[in-house]
Design an enzyme around this catalytic site. Sequence first.
Site, mmCIF file in Angstrom:
data_model
loop_
_atom_site.group_PDB
_atom_site.id
_atom_site.type_symbol
_atom_site.label_atom_id
_atom_site.label_comp_id
_atom_site.label_asym_id
_atom_site.label_seq_id
_atom_site.Cartn_x
_atom_site.Cartn_y
_atom_site.Cartn_z
ATOM 1 N N HIS A 18 -6.257 8.347 0.061
ATOM 2 C CA HIS A 18 -7.129 8.936 1.086
ATOM 3 C C HIS A 18 -6.874 10.442 1.195
ATOM 4 O O HIS A 18 -7.813 11.232 1.339
ATOM 5 C CB HIS A 18 -6.881 8.283 2.449
ATOM 6 C CG HIS A 18 -7.665 7.036 2.689
ATOM 7 N ND1 HIS A 18 -9.035 6.961 2.513
ATOM 8 C CD2 HIS A 18 -7.275 5.803 3.103
ATOM 9 C CE1 HIS A 18 -9.453 5.746 2.813
ATOM 10 N NE2 HIS A 18 -8.412 5.020 3.163
ATOM 11 N N GLU B 144 -13.219 3.596 1.994
ATOM 12 C CA GLU B 144 -12.180 2.564 1.935
ATOM 13 C C GLU B 144 -12.201 1.860 0.581
ATOM 14 O O GLU B 144 -11.155 1.594 -0.011
ATOM 15 C CB GLU B 144 -12.366 1.547 3.065
ATOM 16 C CG GLU B 144 -11.973 2.048 4.441
ATOM 17 C CD GLU B 144 -10.513 2.443 4.521
ATOM 18 O OE1 GLU B 144 -9.645 1.701 4.024
ATOM 19 O OE2 GLU B 144 -10.240 3.521 5.078
ATOM 20 N N HIS C 48 -2.828 3.013 -1.595
ATOM 21 C CA HIS C 48 -4.142 3.142 -0.952
ATOM 22 C C HIS C 48 -4.157 4.327 0.011
ATOM 23 O O HIS C 48 -5.081 5.161 -0.018
ATOM 24 C CB HIS C 48 -4.463 1.847 -0.202
ATOM 25 C CG HIS C 48 -5.616 1.943 0.750
ATOM 26 N ND1 HIS C 48 -6.859 1.434 0.458
ATOM 27 C CD2 HIS C 48 -5.708 2.477 2.003
ATOM 28 C CE1 HIS C 48 -7.669 1.668 1.480
ATOM 29 N NE2 HIS C 48 -6.996 2.292 2.429
ATOM 30 N N GLU C 49 -3.155 4.415 0.864
ATOM 31 C CA GLU C 49 -3.143 5.459 1.888
ATOM 32 C C GLU C 49 -2.994 6.849 1.291
ATOM 33 O O GLU C 49 -3.642 7.805 1.738
ATOM 34 C CB GLU C 49 -2.029 5.185 2.901
ATOM 35 C CG GLU C 49 -2.264 3.957 3.758
ATOM 36 C CD GLU C 49 -3.584 4.007 4.513
ATOM 37 O OE1 GLU C 49 -4.047 5.116 4.830
ATOM 38 O OE2 GLU C 49 -4.155 2.946 4.773
#
EC number: 3.4.24.-
Length: 289
Positions: A142, A207, A138-139
């Site tokens: 970004h 997100e 997920h990170e």
Amino acid sequence: MHKHHNGLKTAALFGVLWAVLLALGALIGAGTRSSAPIWIMALVGVGTTFYGYWNSDKIAIRSMQAFEVSEAQAPQLYQIVRELSARANQPMPRIYVSPTMNPNAFATGRNPQNAAVCCTEGILQLLDARELRGVLGHELMHVYNRDILTSSVAAAVAGVITSVGQMLLFFGGGDRRNANPLAMIAMALLAPFAASLIQMAISRTREYDADEDGSQLTGDPLALASALAKIERGVTMVPLPPDQRLVNASHLMIANPFRGGAMNKLFATHPPMRDRIARLERMAGRPLQ
């Protein structure tokens, strides 16, 4: 489908944000003799935001008191990040650990070549390797999706609107023959509020995208879902203090690190955790056990 929808939503929110700015500018033009002080403050706001974007990695890492770790110090972190970076055909980011027990993680940096990933001691103790892999996927997305740029542009426009609104309240007393004073006051008060809401909505949309894209990178949506469920409980037990430096960096984190409340939910930079988990369950085609 979700990603296409979220991209359109982000574009629409940016459109509304710029519309608020243009409406405020038109009102100022009609009601003041000179808007020079207002636009000077606006440029200062843009410059400050650009500085924050360019140095986002240093600012966030400093706020969390994080320190860079070597592969010998954090072999599991390096193994997971190296695997996911190679899978995405992206360079290996720098890896940091924050000593706080608040279970959280974030990635920052203006591009993949200047990226950094940070995990807290709390999240390293809370999650197993599979869940940690889901969080890191997920990170990293970004950074790969250039979300730091997106959030910086949103912050810049919102900052301009806020600066102009504040200046209008103090210096809007010029030639008002063509302006409605009540309308100017209302716009000066409401425009920054609206801009903040839109900025937060853009952050929440990004997100969702990072959840989806990160799960595609790892191939394991339920790993992230399980991690989010644990993180939600852990943050409630060990919230971060609402220090301004931490507040400024909180939009980068995988979960809101502060204790919840009605106003916090209104201005939340993260979607409700139950909604994120439900989306991941739909991606996996089965519920989280």
